[in-house]
Design an enzyme around this catalytic site. Structure first.
Site, short mmCIF file in Angstrom:
data_model
loop_
_atom_site.label_atom_id
_atom_site.label_comp_id
_atom_site.label_asym_id
_atom_site.label_seq_id
_atom_site.Cartn_x
_atom_site.Cartn_y
_atom_site.Cartn_z
N HIS A 163 45.79 49.11 26.14
CA HIS A 163 44.66 49.05 25.21
C HIS A 163 43.39 48.67 25.97
O HIS A 163 43.41 47.75 26.77
CB HIS A 163 44.94 48.04 24.10
N HIS A 165 40.55 46.83 27.26
CA HIS A 165 40.13 45.44 27.06
C HIS A 165 39.71 44.81 28.38
O HIS A 165 40.00 45.34 29.45
CB HIS A 165 41.28 44.62 26.45
N GLN A 167 38.87 40.61 30.16
CA GLN A 167 39.10 39.19 29.97
C GLN A 167 37.84 38.41 30.33
O GLN A 167 37.01 38.89 31.10
CB GLN A 167 40.26 38.71 30.84
N LYS A 313 45.69 51.86 48.81
CA LYS A 313 45.46 51.13 50.05
C LYS A 313 46.15 49.78 49.93
O LYS A 313 45.90 49.03 48.98
CB LYS A 313 43.96 50.93 50.26
N GLU A 319 45.27 42.50 57.00
CA GLU A 319 44.19 42.14 56.07
C GLU A 319 44.34 40.70 55.59
O GLU A 319 43.34 39.99 55.44
CB GLU A 319 44.22 43.10 54.88
O1 LIG Z 1 50.41 50.52 59.76
P1 LIG Z 1 51.18 50.64 58.48
O2 LIG Z 1 52.37 49.74 58.42
O3 LIG Z 1 51.51 52.05 58.12
O4 LIG Z 1 50.14 50.14 57.36
C1 LIG Z 1 50.25 48.97 56.59
O5 LIG Z 1 49.78 47.83 57.32
C2 LIG Z 1 48.41 47.84 57.70
C3 LIG Z 1 48.09 46.52 58.37
O6 LIG Z 1 48.31 45.43 57.54
C4 LIG Z 1 47.49 48.10 56.50
O7 LIG Z 1 46.17 48.30 56.97
C5 LIG Z 1 47.94 49.34 55.71
O8 LIG Z 1 47.15 49.46 54.56
C6 LIG Z 1 49.41 49.18 55.34
O9 LIG Z 1 49.87 50.31 54.63
O1 LIG Z 2 46.30 37.88 32.08
P1 LIG Z 2 47.04 39.11 32.52
O2 LIG Z 2 46.26 40.38 32.35
O3 LIG Z 2 48.41 39.22 31.94
O4 LIG Z 2 47.27 38.88 34.10
C1 LIG Z 2 46.66 39.61 35.12
O5 LIG Z 2 45.34 39.15 35.39
C2 LIG Z 2 45.21 37.80 35.84
C3 LIG Z 2 43.76 37.53 36.16
O6 LIG Z 2 43.25 38.38 37.16
C4 LIG Z 2 46.11 37.52 37.04
O7 LIG Z 2 46.10 36.15 37.33
C5 LIG Z 2 47.56 37.97 36.79
O8 LIG Z 2 48.32 37.82 37.98
C6 LIG Z 2 47.55 39.43 36.35
O9 LIG Z 2 48.85 39.88 36.09
#
Ligand SMILES: O=P(O)(O)O[C@H]1O[C@H](CO)[C@@H](O)[C@H](O)[C@H]1O
Ligand SMILES: O=P(O)(O)O[C@H]1O[C@H](CO)[C@@H](O)[C@H](O)[C@H]1O
Lengths: 348, 348
Positions: A163, A165, A167, A313, A319
């Site tokens: 839906h 929405h 927060q 991604k 990262e």
């Molecule tokens: O190099 P991989 O294992 O294919 O890639 C993975 O690890 C990387 C490093 O954390 C990330 O940038 C990629 O998004 C993730 O898919």
């Molecule tokens: O409150 P929701 O939509 O169930 O929960 C979602 O948003 C929150 C706020 O970004 C996060 O903390 C939760 O991990 C996520 O599942």
């Protein structure tokens, strides 16, 4: 060999956060054999009597939703913050510091129908959403330092209900992310005498290479320092510090920009494009009387998809432990979004 | 009402990053109707002639892997960083800053068999992995400022190959995350005359409430400021600044700690537990001669799962735009992990 931003890795500086991002555009060439996401469900009924966000439905706590006809706001049944809780004891150990956190969490439905999303709503309906956001900011901003409006869209972004929405989490404390932006905008203003993001938007309007969509009052760019593949930033042309300072015309044109941007997003991979988005402006509550000239109100869209409707991604190992890395340049992403039609693929 | 950390929301300070985390333990009570992950595949063959990480296999670039019998390291066929690339032009605009990024990316296989993971390998085999990590740190650390060893485990963490392996990304620049840790550890040392993380590990050994597993040389805790539900930190009992400073005994006991920790992780939800993990120590390359007393070598495990093998914690809207939020306390997570058996459920 001459440097080519679309061929040669480099790092870019984010002046709002004061950190860097690694850009490795040659990496788009690698094949992807990893996890694919479920395609977004398209068979959502307009009304589902079991969906706690629909009009007239009984929520798990026994409350009955009104038969609302535009927007509808209520306090989250499972809020991450409550208004009244005891405060933790003070400690003088620098390694074990905790502090009180008071707040409230609200849910805001955009529309009575579950099978709509912002790009499929009319500008008038989106304007009603903006009006309600401002009403909420005014109400919660009386008491709370920070009022975070955010939308998690799509199951891949942890959204558990289709839906339409968003927060609203309001807190007694200033969270990390706006605190960083506050400090860096303040430093820039002290040094240059102008708000950072007004300088930024004017330069982007001149350079043109990262523009996605614009109108008389608003400019959407893929920021020079974007982290997510199709991340965008919504910036005002006039210096506005808070959402609550917008004129009627600016609210109407913001609805136009939101509709056009989210339509382009849906058109990119012909799916209901997932993202987390939210608004940042000057802090409120005890800060309402402060000098906030350094702040420029803006919106942030963080969409996870990279290659298609099902390949995102992953912001993981490198990262999380070292630094964000992206696989196409901000200019390439902006160009892709810019040339997309502004008519939604479902209506084309 | 008295403050109860397991009942009442509060914020905690992370002295390594200098930021805060919102702890909302009462939130574990909410039901979850959102996305569930695919259960982890259990039918991985020991050898797959199409898997580019297996011994004797021809990789997409035509190179043939040796018939390796323990670890095997090669340069990533699609690296995010190359050693030689032209540098971007310098700019004096504070809003459009880029800088050169040189580096290399390697892949390191832990074992010839695809159907093993660290908890299922012997301590001797894990010790061989640690020896290779140190060899790589010594080699790449001669030239590069930062050598990031990290493992993405599980499809949910963007890992596209089930074969046990990690990656090593070495860069000419200091990435954001270690830069923050460098600054904060330096400030603490200047103020208190002792390394922050040695004070921290000693206090955790006294308090005992966040310990997960320990031996003569190593202590694993769920840090006081943990963000991910079952995040842990591996800390040495002796002040060591870099992985390359470990004694033979410490390497052997690190293998023991890794096996015991990852076994507990697998036992938590009886699945091959996904995570991103990596090692942080004093910077290398041009920093090899610097005073790095403030640095304590440590490991970080960031697992995404929250409730079960298929329900993860989404770090989305509020977390991306405002501040990280967790749903159970660090002490509750540590207790859950601490009481788990140290025999792997597959061998029990
Ligand atoms: O190099 P991989 O294992 O294919 O890639 C993975 O690890 C990387 C490093 O954390 C990330 O940038 C990629 O998004 C993730 O898919
Ligand atoms: O409150 P929701 O939509 O169930 O929960 C979602 O948003 C929150 C706020 O970004 C996060 O903390 C939760 O991990 C996520 O599942």
């Amino acid at each position: 060999m001459a440097f080519q931003p679309t061929e040669h890795q480099h790092v870019r500086f984010n002046p709002l956060r004061g950190d860097w991002i690694l850009v490795s555009p040659h990496r788009m060439k690698r094949p992807w054999a990893g996890q694919v996401e479920k395609p977004v469900g398209e068979d959502i009924p307009a009304h589902d009597p079991k969906n706690p966000l629909c009009p007239g439905v009984v929520r798990p706590n026994g409350e009955v939703n009104p038969n609302y006809e535009s927007t509808f706001v209520f306090t989250n049944d499972f809020p991450a913050m409550l208004e009244e809780v005891p405060a933790p004891q003070e400690s003088n150990d620098p390694l074990f510091q905790s502090a009180p956190a008071r707040g409230t969490c609200r849910v805001m439905c955009f529309h009575p129908k579950s099978n709509l999303t912002l790009p499929l709503m009319t500008c008038q309906e989106i304007k009603t959403v903006i009006d309600e956001w401002i009403k909420q900011m005014l109400d919660l901003g009386k008491k709370y330092t920070w009022v975070q409006i955010f939308e998690n869209k799509g199951a891949v972004m942890g959204c558990s209900n289709p839906h339409p929405h968003c927060q609203i989490w309001a807190s007694s404390f200033m969270p990390n992310e706006p605190k960083l932006k506050d400090t860096n905008q303040k430093d820039y203003f002290a040094k240059y005498g102008r708000p950072m993001l007004m300088d930024y938007v004017n330069k982007e309007l001149e350079k043109k290479e990262r523009l996605v969509v614009t109108n008389d009052d608003w400019v959407v760019v893929v920021p020079y320092w974007a982290v997510w593949p199709y991340e965008t930033m919504v910036l005002p042309r006039r210096h506005v510090s808070r959402m609550t300072d917008l004129t009627e015309t600016e609210k109407t044109s913001l609805a136009d920009i939101i509709k056009r941007l989210t339509t382009k997003y849906d058109n990119l991979f012909e799916c209901s494009f997932p993202y987390s988005m939210g608004w940042h402006g000057a802090p409120t509550g005890p800060c309402l009387q402060d000098d906030v000239q350094h702040w420029v109100f803006h919106g942030c869209y963080y969409p996870p998809l990279l290659r298609s409707a099902t390949v995102k991604k992953f912001m993981v190992g490198y990262e999380m432990l070292a630094q964000a890395q992206r696989d196409l340049t901000a200019e390439q992403a902006a160009e892709k979004l810019r040339v997309l039609p502004e008519v939604h693929y479902k209506n084309a």
